[in-house]
Design a protein around this motif. Structure first.
Motif, short mmCIF file in Angstrom:
data_model
loop_
_atom_site.label_atom_id
_atom_site.label_comp_id
_atom_site.label_asym_id
_atom_site.label_seq_id
_atom_site.Cartn_x
_atom_site.Cartn_y
_atom_site.Cartn_z
N LYS A 66 0.84 -1.19 0.00
CA LYS A 66 0.00 0.00 0.00
C LYS A 66 0.88 1.25 0.00
CE LYS A 66 -3.69 -2.27 2.66
NZ LYS A 66 -4.50 -2.25 3.90
N VAL A 67 0.33 2.34 -0.50
CA VAL A 67 1.06 3.60 -0.48
C VAL A 67 1.03 4.17 0.93
CG1 VAL A 67 1.15 5.96 -1.35
CG2 VAL A 67 0.52 4.09 -2.89
N VAL A 68 2.21 4.30 1.51
CA VAL A 68 2.36 4.88 2.86
C VAL A 68 3.33 6.05 2.72
CG1 VAL A 68 3.07 4.46 5.24
CG2 VAL A 68 2.02 2.60 3.91
N LEU A 69 2.79 7.25 2.79
CA LEU A 69 3.60 8.44 2.49
C LEU A 69 4.83 8.56 3.39
CD1 LEU A 69 0.83 11.09 1.73
CD2 LEU A 69 2.17 9.69 0.14
N ASP A 70 4.70 8.09 4.63
CA ASP A 70 5.85 8.15 5.55
C ASP A 70 6.99 7.22 5.12
OD1 ASP A 70 4.60 10.02 7.10
OD2 ASP A 70 3.94 8.61 8.64
N LEU A 71 6.70 6.34 4.17
CA LEU A 71 7.72 5.39 3.69
C LEU A 71 8.11 5.69 2.25
CD1 LEU A 71 6.40 2.05 5.25
CD2 LEU A 71 8.22 3.54 6.09
N SER A 72 7.98 6.94 1.85
CA SER A 72 8.40 7.33 0.51
C SER A 72 9.92 7.39 0.42
CB SER A 72 7.82 8.70 0.15
OG SER A 72 8.37 9.17 -1.06
N LEU A 73 10.44 6.93 -0.71
CA LEU A 73 11.88 6.99 -0.93
C LEU A 73 12.38 8.40 -1.23
CD1 LEU A 73 12.64 3.76 -2.99
CD2 LEU A 73 13.70 4.42 -0.84
N ARG A 74 11.45 9.33 -1.36
CA ARG A 74 11.86 10.71 -1.62
C ARG A 74 12.82 11.21 -0.53
NH1 ARG A 74 9.85 14.90 -4.67
NH2 ARG A 74 7.97 13.77 -5.28
N VAL A 75 12.67 10.67 0.67
CA VAL A 75 13.52 11.10 1.78
C VAL A 75 15.00 10.80 1.51
CG1 VAL A 75 13.43 8.94 3.11
CG2 VAL A 75 13.65 11.12 4.31
N CYS A 76 15.26 9.86 0.62
CA CYS A 76 16.65 9.47 0.33
C CYS A 76 17.31 10.35 -0.72
CB CYS A 76 16.70 8.02 -0.13
SG CYS A 76 16.20 6.82 1.10
N LEU A 77 16.54 11.18 -1.41
CA LEU A 77 17.08 11.97 -2.52
C LEU A 77 18.29 12.83 -2.13
CD1 LEU A 77 14.05 13.20 -4.65
CD2 LEU A 77 15.91 11.71 -5.37
N PRO A 78 18.22 13.63 -1.05
CA PRO A 78 19.38 14.47 -0.72
C PRO A 78 20.65 13.66 -0.48
CG PRO A 78 17.44 15.21 0.48
CD PRO A 78 17.07 13.90 -0.15
N ALA A 79 20.53 12.56 0.26
CA ALA A 79 21.71 11.74 0.54
C ALA A 79 22.23 11.08 -0.74
CB ALA A 79 21.37 10.67 1.59
N LEU A 80 21.31 10.62 -1.59
CA LEU A 80 21.71 10.02 -2.86
C LEU A 80 22.48 11.01 -3.72
CD1 LEU A 80 18.74 7.84 -4.19
CD2 LEU A 80 21.13 7.14 -4.05
N GLU A 81 21.94 12.20 -3.85
CA GLU A 81 22.59 13.21 -4.69
C GLU A 81 23.94 13.62 -4.13
OE1 GLU A 81 18.77 15.32 -6.86
OE2 GLU A 81 19.55 16.24 -5.01
#
Length: 396
Positions: A66-81
């Motif tokens: 299910k879509v759980v906004l608190d578990l979005s991978l968007r949070v990893c973007l800054p560290a990835l970049e």
């Protein structure tokens, strides 16, 4: 088994679906430990250097389809970049991924939203795997830590596209092959931890493969009790005594020497700096508990390590979290690290508390290879075929 690496497939101009593990710890919307992200950097940069266009596929937490906004991978973007040193384009849905513009498809790096938002992922649904396959030309698995799961992005997808192992997966497989597949001998295994019941398959497999098996931690207490030795108030699975005896018998039949503590450190309380004493393993007081292996035991273990050519390590030798009951783990780990740094020992370690224990001992950086794969590492050591690895086999 044999598998392709990034060197075996022409990636120029190809869209490469890269299964990675960036399931990192987050607090207040910020990644607090980017170690897993750092470990995928060589694979991503290699693909880019070879002219490929990587789309990262990963899970984050357990959203259970299910879509759980608190578990979005968007949070990893800054560290990835930050770690990659380049822009990463976030793709919010599978539908968006299927309708990317050519410009977006050719972007340096794409990150697809949490793959476990889709029920077809953990169900390894063929139709879902087929949808994923349409997104790319080549599949690269760089997530050994998820290889024991037969999911769409770890197993199903690998059978639909030309497939290879990423650099992290490659390093893991080569290290494990060196440790158990075709090891230099003598081969020694150190297995510790609290319970025999959680490592039955591991012990059963290792006694058939290794020359010496060192058993420590609470597990050792169960083996001592199985031989009629009193262990006082120690952590001990008395109901596993028959199983421990069977493992001892199996070891004798296969020529594997089991090394148990000859002396132990005991205390009346489990606390930092608790009053303690060292006694023979056969003389644990009834009101005390065994919390570490003693100095004679450490000497015996180090003697085995110094004669060995290959070491597999899983689990601490005592209650390593608090002093002074970390002494045995620290001393044995330090010697293993020295031997590894000198090129005399191939040392492979992993699973659960192992990484924490070796880091605490200041030994992790000098081991030949430290696996952070947890369950996948243990299942490999148990002799199980991992679906995500089997799917990469060039024979299949």
């Amino acid at each position: 088994m044999a598998w392709n690496t990034l060197d075996d497939i022409d990636l120029a101009g190809k869209r490469v679906l890269v299964r990675v593990d960036i399931n990192v710890p987050v607090e207040d919307g910020v990644v607090t430990d980017a170690s897993r992200i750092e470990r995928i950097v060589p694979t991503v940069l290699d693909i880019l250097a070879k002219g490929g266009h990587p789309m990262l596929i990963a899970h984050f937490g357990r959203p259970k389809g299910k879509v759980v906004l608190d578990l979005s991978l968007r949070v990893c973007l800054p560290a990835l970049e930050e770690k990659l040193g380049r822009k990463v384009r976030f793709v919010e849905t599978l539908e968006a991924a299927e309708n990317l513009t050519e410009e977006a498809r050719d972007a340096d790096v794409l990150l697809l939203e949490n793959i476990r938002f889709h029920p077809g992922e953990e169900a390894n649904d063929p139709a879902f795997a087929a949808r994923l396959a349409e997104l790319g030309d080549v599949y690269c698995n760089d997530a050994f830590s998820a290889a024991h799961r037969a999911h769409a992005s770890t197993e199903g997808l690998a059978r639909l596209l030309p497939s290879c192992a990423g650099r992290l997966m490659q390093a893991e497989l080569e290290a494990l092959e060196a440790a158990l597949g075709a090891p230099a001998r003598p081969l020694v295994a150190v297995v510790g931890g609290a319970k025999v019941s959680t490592k039955l398959d591991l012990l059963g497999n290792l006694v058939e493969k290794v020359d010496q098996l060192v058993i420590g931690g609470g597990m050792a207490n169960t083996f001592l009790a199985a031989q009629g030795i009193g262990v006082g108030k120690s952590l001990c699975e008395h109901d596993m005594a028959d199983t421990a005896a069977q493992i001892i018998a199996k070891a004798q039949a296969t020529g594997c020497e089991i090394i148990l503590p000859a002396d132990v450190v005991v205390a009346r309380e489990f606390a930092e700096g608790a009053a303690n004493e060292t006694v023979p393993a056969t003389e644990c007081p009834d009101d005390a508990m065994i919390l570490d292996a003693g100095p004679q035991s450490v000497t015996r273990i180090i003697t085995a390590l110094e004669a060995a050519r290959t070491l597999i390590w899983n689990g601490p030798l005592g209650a390593f979290e608090i002093a002074p009951f970390d002494a045995a783990t620290n001393a044995a780990a330090a010697r293993a690290a020295e031997l590894s740094a000198e090129g005399k020992l191939v040392s492979v370690a992993g699973g659960g508390d192992t990484v924490a224990a070796l880091k605490r001992a200041g030994a992790a950086d000098r081991f030949t290879y430290i696996s952070t794969a947890g369950g996948a590492f243990l299942e490999w050591m148990e002799g199980k075929l991992l679906p995500g690895v089997a799917a990469l086999d060039k024979v299949t």
